[in-house]
Design a protein around this motif. Structure first.
Motif, PDB file in Angstrom:
ATOM      1  N   CYS A 115       0.830  -1.207   0.000  1.00 58.96           N
ATOM      2  CA  CYS A 115       0.000   0.000   0.000  1.00 58.96           C
ATOM      3  C   CYS A 115       0.864   1.257   0.000  1.00 58.96           C
ATOM      4  N   LEU A 116       2.075   1.147   0.559  1.00 58.61           N
ATOM      5  CA  LEU A 116       2.951   2.316   0.660  1.00 58.61           C
ATOM      6  C   LEU A 116       3.272   2.890  -0.711  1.00 58.61           C
ATOM      7  N   GLU A 117       3.411   2.025  -1.703  1.00 60.28           N
ATOM      8  CA  GLU A 117       3.725   2.471  -3.054  1.00 60.28           C
ATOM      9  C   GLU A 117       2.606   3.312  -3.640  1.00 60.28           C
ATOM     10  N   ARG A 118       1.383   3.156  -3.133  1.00 58.95           N
ATOM     11  CA  ARG A 118       0.231   3.880  -3.667  1.00 58.95           C
ATOM     12  C   ARG A 118      -0.024   5.198  -2.935  1.00 58.95           C
ATOM     13  N   LEU A 119       0.656   5.410  -1.808  1.00 61.06           N
ATOM     14  CA  LEU A 119       0.413   6.604  -1.012  1.00 61.06           C
ATOM     15  C   LEU A 119       1.255   7.766  -1.521  1.00 61.06           C
ATOM     16  N   LEU A 135       2.762  -5.246  14.983  1.00 59.87           N
ATOM     17  CA  LEU A 135       2.775  -3.794  14.818  1.00 59.87           C
ATOM     18  C   LEU A 135       3.550  -3.461  13.550  1.00 59.87           C
ATOM     19  N   PHE A 136       2.938  -2.679  12.670  1.00 61.10           N
ATOM     20  CA  PHE A 136       3.539  -2.283  11.393  1.00 61.10           C
ATOM     21  C   PHE A 136       3.786  -0.784  11.426  1.00 61.10           C
ATOM     22  N   LEU A 137       5.029  -0.362  11.170  1.00 59.98           N
ATOM     23  CA  LEU A 137       5.380   1.052  11.168  1.00 59.98           C
ATOM     24  C   LEU A 137       5.989   1.422   9.820  1.00 59.98           C
ATOM     25  N   ALA A 138       5.703   2.642   9.341  1.00 60.70           N
ATOM     26  CA  ALA A 138       6.214   3.064   8.038  1.00 60.70           C
ATOM     27  C   ALA A 138       6.494   4.561   8.037  1.00 60.70           C
ATOM     28  N   ARG A 139       7.438   4.931   7.165  1.00 65.28           N
ATOM     29  CA  ARG A 139       7.817   6.343   7.007  1.00 65.28           C
ATOM     30  C   ARG A 139       7.858   6.686   5.528  1.00 65.28           C
ATOM     31  N   ASP A 140       7.524   7.929   5.184  1.00 60.14           N
ATOM     32  CA  ASP A 140       7.390   8.336   3.789  1.00 60.14           C
ATOM     33  C   ASP A 140       8.721   8.306   3.042  1.00 60.14           C
ATOM     34  N   ARG A 141       8.631   8.504   1.742  1.00 61.26           N
ATOM     35  CA  ARG A 141       9.766   8.312   0.845  1.00 61.26           C
ATOM     36  C   ARG A 141      10.992   9.143   1.219  1.00 61.26           C
ATOM     37  N   PHE A 142      10.782  10.415   1.511  1.00 61.99           N
ATOM     38  CA  PHE A 142      11.905  11.319   1.740  1.00 61.99           C
ATOM     39  C   PHE A 142      12.191  11.579   3.220  1.00 61.99           C
ATOM     40  N   GLY A 143      11.323  11.087   4.109  1.00 58.59           N
ATOM     41  CA  GLY A 143      11.530  11.340   5.526  1.00 58.59           C
ATOM     42  C   GLY A 143      11.030  12.700   5.968  1.00 58.59           C
ATOM     43  N   VAL A 144       9.951  13.185   5.340  1.00 62.04           N
ATOM     44  CA  VAL A 144       9.376  14.466   5.746  1.00 62.04           C
ATOM     45  C   VAL A 144       8.884  14.388   7.193  1.00 62.04           C
ATOM     46  N   LYS A 145       8.260  13.272   7.543  1.00 57.74           N
ATOM     47  CA  LYS A 145       7.749  13.085   8.898  1.00 57.74           C
ATOM     48  C   LYS A 145       8.675  12.137   9.670  1.00 57.74           C
ATOM     49  N   PRO A 146       8.986  12.465  10.915  1.00 57.20           N
ATOM     50  CA  PRO A 146       9.966  11.693  11.697  1.00 57.20           C
ATOM     51  C   PRO A 146       9.336  10.533  12.462  1.00 57.20           C
ATOM     52  N   LEU A 147      10.180   9.568  12.842  1.00 58.84           N
ATOM     53  CA  LEU A 147       9.731   8.484  13.707  1.00 58.84           C
ATOM     54  C   LEU A 147      10.940   7.913  14.459  1.00 58.84           C
ATOM     55  N   PRO A 217      12.661  -6.625  17.481  1.00 64.72           N
ATOM     56  CA  PRO A 217      12.154  -5.982  16.261  1.00 64.72           C
ATOM     57  C   PRO A 217      12.966  -6.387  15.036  1.00 64.72           C
ATOM     58  N   ARG A 218      12.269  -6.631  13.924  1.00 64.21           N
ATOM     59  CA  ARG A 218      12.962  -6.959  12.683  1.00 64.21           C
ATOM     60  C   ARG A 218      13.667  -5.706  12.143  1.00 64.21           C
ATOM     61  N   PRO A 219      14.767  -5.886  11.425  1.00 65.26           N
ATOM     62  CA  PRO A 219      15.411  -4.722  10.794  1.00 65.26           C
ATOM     63  C   PRO A 219      14.452  -4.045   9.815  1.00 65.26           C
ATOM     64  N   PRO A 220      14.523  -2.731   9.694  1.00 67.07           N
ATOM     65  CA  PRO A 220      13.658  -2.033   8.722  1.00 67.07           C
ATOM     66  C   PRO A 220      13.898  -2.535   7.303  1.00 67.07           C
ATOM     67  N   GLU A 221      12.830  -2.519   6.498  1.00 61.90           N
ATOM     68  CA  GLU A 221      12.909  -2.918   5.092  1.00 61.90           C
ATOM     69  C   GLU A 221      12.636  -1.709   4.206  1.00 61.90           C
ATOM     70  N   ARG A 222      13.444  -1.563   3.180  1.00 60.09           N
ATOM     71  CA  ARG A 222      13.260  -0.430   2.273  1.00 60.09           C
ATOM     72  C   ARG A 222      12.123  -0.713   1.302  1.00 60.09           C
ATOM     73  N   TRP A 223      11.200   0.240   1.165  1.00 57.54           N
ATOM     74  CA  TRP A 223      10.096   0.068   0.222  1.00 57.54           C
ATOM     75  C   TRP A 223      10.181   1.056  -0.943  1.00 57.54           C
TER      76      TRP A 223
END
Length: 631
Positions: A115-119, A135-147, A217-223
């Motif tokens: 779904c991230l590819e469509r946002l 628990l599923f966590l995601a961050r936008d393409r450029f990192g505009v919003k922090p986490l 926690p699993r290592p982050p995956e690049r989308w």
């Protein structure tokens, strides 16, 4: 725009402390003054602060799916949520709100992580699935919003939009990472691959991660990633038309709001582009806000006024002077980590000014990175041409020694600093670009660090991650690799961090239309000559806007949004500089050589050297250490 936080216990049966989660959430009230939400179940708790922008009366968070299976907390905006909602309705999903949060929930149920590819938007969110207990966590393409994330001593996974949310948890360990100090004095900020505290991490831009009970926690995956490996084969006029179309689409999508909206205006190409196209797309005057300086050579308000007049905007401006330095503690508190981009102060001022008139402001950030608009891009492109013709061994043997004996000229314009050019040509392209980006080089850092600090670093050099990133970039040439590094390293760590924290500190939502991913992906495929041409950057963008903006606005030298701190530290703020280098808090850390810090300040005050950026770094670090010790 919002602030989110959460706790996810290692033991799925463990209760979550409501009072602790509430403190984490409310430490970020500035990110969401319009509402607060909390949801707890066995082993998990999600919290949310809301700034109402879309569906002002609806869309409370944490939000549950209609069947109660999934729960989300979300920070950001999804600009194509209406189109996605129509598609999801056709697939059988039903909606009870008019906002974008519910659309993310349905999209995740329909497509999973794809779904991230469509946002299309800026976002950081967490979704808890009550069936799988994940628990599923995601961050936008450029990192505009922090986490920010951390695993606490008892195995609980914690996350928050800002570090201050994690600091509100009593179990978070507060040991400063010495490697982050090395990073900070290299770049002026702590990049996204590290945080100021050991054990605290940042979810990288364009990545997601999954957390499960009873597991680490699993290592982050690049989308998502940006590629400079391909090229368009179009006529210049056709390229300009495509870019202009992308610009209009990006700006129009980011003008959707249920609250007042405006724009930052410096009078440069990027902000003027945003204001010009906003004016074309709006049926009322655009509200614009500008900041000026009390030093004529750095003040751009005349250019901003000219654009405001041309497009009949509702224009507001404010001047920055040394008296505003009394707000330095408030500025440091916005960032949690040490942050020494001096333009943060005027950025905070323009955000505060904008918030008096609007709730959402569009910025021009991202165009320099996407279209090669920095002066360093022009220099790097020229140096890379030289590297192609001169063997590396020759360059090291000839230019390295010449750079060592050539006089240093901090005061001179970059083209006249032959020492800098000679030094760059002696290095590989990646090493030279890292040097161009850095505030302090390895020798300068070693000069102020204590012997014990150097031993602690154990040979770690902050430039290496950036060099490695450039060498692995999907790119064709040195300019490609430089821009890739800017988009992946500099942009999320510096520019977007600065705008997010300063805007959110006053409950203002900032949007970056020039970081629309389709626009940036198109720009990444432009031939090199369409980016840097005739000793000037952003050639393709300027050509695309030639019919909208005056030629002297498009082609005037880039000035930058910087403070006159070199002058201030020799006059109004010289006592501040001396106090910083003598700070017990810094000297007791064991990181620094006290005599070296004192010489650094006195050489600057006397005018022998320009150490303004280093002094600003020390001032901001001292303020930050005070804040960390008080949490």
């Amino acid at each position: 725009m919002c602030g989110i936080a959460g706790l996810f216990a290692r033991d799925r049966q463990a209760p979550v402390d409501r009072s602790v989660l509430t403190r984490m959430r409310d430490s970020m009230t500035h990110r969401g003054p319009d509402g607060a939400g909390l949801w707890l179940a066995q082993g998990v708790g999600l919290a949310h602060r809301r700034l109402s922008v879309i569906d002002v009366e609806g869309s409370p968070q944490p939000m549950h799916s209609r069947d109660e299976r999934t729960v989300i907390v979300f920070n950001g905006e999804i600009y194509n949520y209406r189109a996605l909602r129509r598609e999801l309705r056709q697939n059988g999903h039903r909606f009870s709100t008019e906002g974008d949060t519910e659309v993310i929930l349905a999209a995740w149920r329909e497509w999973g992580s794809r779904c991230l590819e469509r946002l299309d938007g800026m976002f950081a969110f967490a979704i808890y699935d009550r069936n799988s207990r994940k628990l599923f966590l995601a961050r936008d393409r450029f990192g505009v919003k922090p986490l920010f994330t951390a695993t606490l001593p008892d195995g609980t996974f914690a996350f928050s939009s800002e570090l201050k949310g994690l600091l509100a948890h009593p179990a978070l360990e507060r040991e400063v990472d010495p490697l982050a100090i090395e990073d900070y004095f290299t770049w002026g900020y702590v990049p996204d691959h590290r945080s100021i505290l050991k054990g605290v991490e940042k979810l990288p831009a364009g990545h997601f991660m999954v957390v499960e009970h009873d597991m680490a926690p699993r290592p982050p995956e690049r989308w998502w990633d940006i590629s400079f490996a391909d090229r368009h084969h179009m006529h210049e006029a056709d390229e300009a038309e495509v870019i202009h179309s992308h610009l209009c689409d990006a700006i129009e999508s980011r003008m959707v709001s249920d609250v007042p909206i405006g724009a930052f205006l410096s009078g440069g190409v990027d902000s003027s582009t945003v204001v010009a196209l906003m004016s074309d797309l709006s049926d009322r005057p655009v509200t614009t806000c500008s900041i000026g300086f009390d030093v004529a050579g750095l003040d751009e308000t005349a250019y901003a006024r000219r654009i405001a007049s041309q497009f009949s905007t509702d224009h507001h401006e404010r001047m920055v002077d040394p008296a505003m330095f009394d707000r330095i503690d408030a500025l440091a508190a916005m960032f949690d980590e040490p942050f020494a981009d001096a333009s943060a102060l005027p950025t905070a001022e323009v955000c505060a000014l904008a918030r008096q008139h609007v709730t959402v402001a569009l910025s021009g950030d991202g165009a320099d990175e996407a279209f090669a608009g920095y002066r360093r891009h022009v220099f790097h492109a020229g140096e890379e041409n030289a590297r192609k013709w001169l063997p590396a061994g020759f360059r090291r043997k000839v230019f390295g020694p010449l750079a060592a004996i050539y006089p240093k000229a901090d005061w001179a314009p970059r083209p006249l600093r032959a020492r800098s050019t000679l030094h760059a040509l002696a290095l590989s392209g990646e090493e030279a670009y890292a040097s161009a980006l850095s505030v302090m080089g390895p020798q300068d850092r070693a000069a102020i660090f204590s012997p014990s600090m150097m031993r602690t670093l154990g040979g770690y050099r902050a430039e290496q991650p950036l060099i490695d990133l450039m060498r692995a970039a999907p790119a064709r040439n040195g300019l490609d690799r430089a821009q890739y590094a800017d988009l992946k390293f500099w942009l999320p760590g510096d520019i977007l961090t600065k705008v997010d924290r300063t805007s959110m500190a006053v409950s203002l939502e900032a949007r970056e239309p020039l970081l629309d991913h389709r626009l940036v992906e198109f720009a990444a495929c432009l031939p090199k000559a369409r980016r840097v041409f005739g000793g000037e950057g952003k050639y393709a963008l300027k050509r695309a806007m030639a019919g909208d903006l005056p030629a002297d606005i498009l082609h005037r030298p880039k000035q930058g949004f910087v403070l006159p701190i070199a002058q201030w530290f020799r006059t109004d703020l010289r006592d501040t500089a001396r106090a910083a280098v003598r700070s017990e808090r810094l000297l007791d850390s064991g990181w620094f050589d006290a005599d070296a810090l004192s010489r650094l300040a006195e050489d600057h005050i006397a005018g022998r050297r320009d150490h303004a950026r280093e002094l600003w770094q020390l001032v901001m670090l001292e303020r930050n250490m005070s804040l960390l010790s008080n949490n």
